[in-house]
Structure formats: C-alpha cells, structure tokens
Motif scaffolding. Sequence first.
Motif, short mmCIF file in Angstrom:
data_model
loop_
_atom_site.label_atom_id
_atom_site.label_comp_id
_atom_site.label_asym_id
_atom_site.label_seq_id
_atom_site.Cartn_x
_atom_site.Cartn_y
_atom_site.Cartn_z
N PHE A 32 0.88 -1.14 -0.05
CA PHE A 32 0.06 0.09 0.19
C PHE A 32 1.04 1.21 -0.02
O PHE A 32 1.97 1.24 0.86
N VAL A 33 0.63 2.24 -1.01
CA VAL A 33 1.39 3.30 -0.97
C VAL A 33 0.44 4.50 -0.37
O VAL A 33 -0.51 4.45 -0.68
N LEU A 34 1.46 5.37 0.19
CA LEU A 34 0.74 6.65 0.93
C LEU A 34 1.20 8.00 -0.01
O LEU A 34 2.44 8.05 0.00
N PHE A 59 -0.77 13.89 8.23
CA PHE A 59 -1.40 14.94 7.58
C PHE A 59 -2.72 15.28 8.04
O PHE A 59 -3.27 16.13 7.72
N LYS A 60 -3.04 14.60 9.24
CA LYS A 60 -4.22 14.85 10.06
C LYS A 60 -5.48 15.00 9.25
O LYS A 60 -5.75 13.66 8.60
N LEU A 61 -5.90 15.98 8.93
CA LEU A 61 -7.30 15.90 8.06
C LEU A 61 -7.09 16.65 6.66
O LEU A 61 -7.96 16.68 5.86
N GLU A 62 -5.77 16.80 6.36
CA GLU A 62 -5.31 16.85 4.89
C GLU A 62 -5.77 15.80 4.03
O GLU A 62 -5.44 14.70 4.48
N PRO A 63 -5.90 15.94 2.80
CA PRO A 63 -6.33 14.79 2.03
C PRO A 63 -4.96 13.94 1.55
O PRO A 63 -3.93 14.60 1.62
N PHE A 64 -5.15 12.91 1.64
CA PHE A 64 -3.99 11.86 1.41
C PHE A 64 -4.55 10.57 0.68
O PHE A 64 -5.82 10.23 1.15
N LEU A 65 -3.72 10.09 0.16
CA LEU A 65 -4.43 8.63 -0.67
C LEU A 65 -3.73 7.22 -0.20
O LEU A 65 -2.33 7.38 -0.10
N VAL A 66 -4.27 6.33 0.06
CA VAL A 66 -3.78 5.07 0.46
C VAL A 66 -4.49 4.06 -0.66
O VAL A 66 -5.48 4.09 -0.69
N LYS A 67 -3.29 3.52 -1.54
CA LYS A 67 -3.84 2.75 -2.68
C LYS A 67 -2.88 1.52 -2.58
O LYS A 67 -1.77 1.61 -2.48
N GLN A 68 -3.47 0.43 -2.83
CA GLN A 68 -2.72 -0.89 -3.02
C GLN A 68 -2.28 -0.78 -4.51
O GLN A 68 -2.98 -0.51 -5.34
N ASP A 79 5.50 6.94 1.34
CA ASP A 79 6.25 5.70 1.69
C ASP A 79 5.24 4.44 1.44
O ASP A 79 4.01 4.73 0.75
N TYR A 80 5.81 3.08 1.82
CA TYR A 80 4.96 1.96 1.36
C TYR A 80 4.72 1.19 2.61
O TYR A 80 5.70 1.21 3.64
N PHE A 81 3.59 0.35 2.46
CA PHE A 81 3.26 -0.41 3.70
C PHE A 81 2.75 -1.41 3.48
O PHE A 81 2.13 -2.05 2.39
N ALA A 82 2.94 -2.75 4.21
CA ALA A 82 2.58 -4.24 3.78
C ALA A 82 1.02 -4.09 4.22
O ALA A 82 0.42 -5.03 3.46
N ALA A 83 0.35 -3.42 5.15
CA ALA A 83 -0.86 -3.44 5.47
C ALA A 83 -1.46 -1.99 5.34
O ALA A 83 -1.09 -1.08 5.57
N TYR A 84 -2.94 -2.15 4.74
CA TYR A 84 -3.73 -0.86 4.74
C TYR A 84 -3.63 -0.09 5.92
O TYR A 84 -3.69 1.13 5.92
N GLU A 85 -3.81 -0.92 6.91
CA GLU A 85 -4.39 -0.09 8.45
C GLU A 85 -2.87 0.59 8.79
O GLU A 85 -2.88 1.80 9.14
N ASP A 86 -1.87 0.11 8.57
CA ASP A 86 -0.46 1.03 8.86
C ASP A 86 -0.29 2.11 7.83
O ASP A 86 -0.05 3.29 8.64
N ALA A 87 -0.83 1.83 6.67
CA ALA A 87 -0.64 3.37 5.79
C ALA A 87 -1.74 4.34 6.09
O ALA A 87 -1.33 5.47 6.18
N ILE A 88 -3.10 3.90 6.29
CA ILE A 88 -3.71 4.93 7.00
C ILE A 88 -3.33 5.81 8.19
O ILE A 88 -3.69 6.72 8.39
#
Length: 82
Positions: free
Chosen positions: A24-26, A50-59, A34-43
């Motif tokens: 999962f990429v942030l 980034f608090k409430l600023e927009p960001f994308l987590v996508k596999q 960064d890159y993460f093995a788990a979606y939850e870690d990326a979120i």
Amino acid sequence: MALEKEMETYRNRLSDLKQHEGKFVLIHGDTVVDYFAAYEDAIKAGYQKFKLEPFLVKQINAVEKVQHVTRRIMPFSQKRAS
C-alpha cells in the motif's frame, strides 16, 4: 475533485511503484510518502502525518482489478404496471 492530484501522482509514477506491487502506497499531493504491507498501517501513518488534509492510500497493482457493482432494479415500466 477529491484526491485528483494524488491519483494523478499514482498513475504518473506507476512504472516506479510496480517494484512494490501488492503493498500500500501513501501519497500526499505529488509526493509518494512511503510503502506499507498493511492498509491499516498506511492509513494510520497518513492521519499522523497529514491530520485532516487529503491523502491517498492505494494498493499497488500493475493491472487494476475491475469492480462490478450490480443491483436488481425493476425497470420503471414494470413498477408502473404493478
């Protein structure tokens, strides 16, 4: 549109991102954070940084999976006849 810049960054960098396929990429703006093995870690990392600023987590997938969503809807003409 929400996350337009982040999706553009994902598409533009996909050839580089493929080496991390399945992870999962942030992405924030035009930055791959960064890159993460788990979606939850990326979120979690996204909200911490980034608090409430927009960001994308996508596999990362070299080939996007098509999602089919269907629902049974009675045609309007049949609804009226009932």
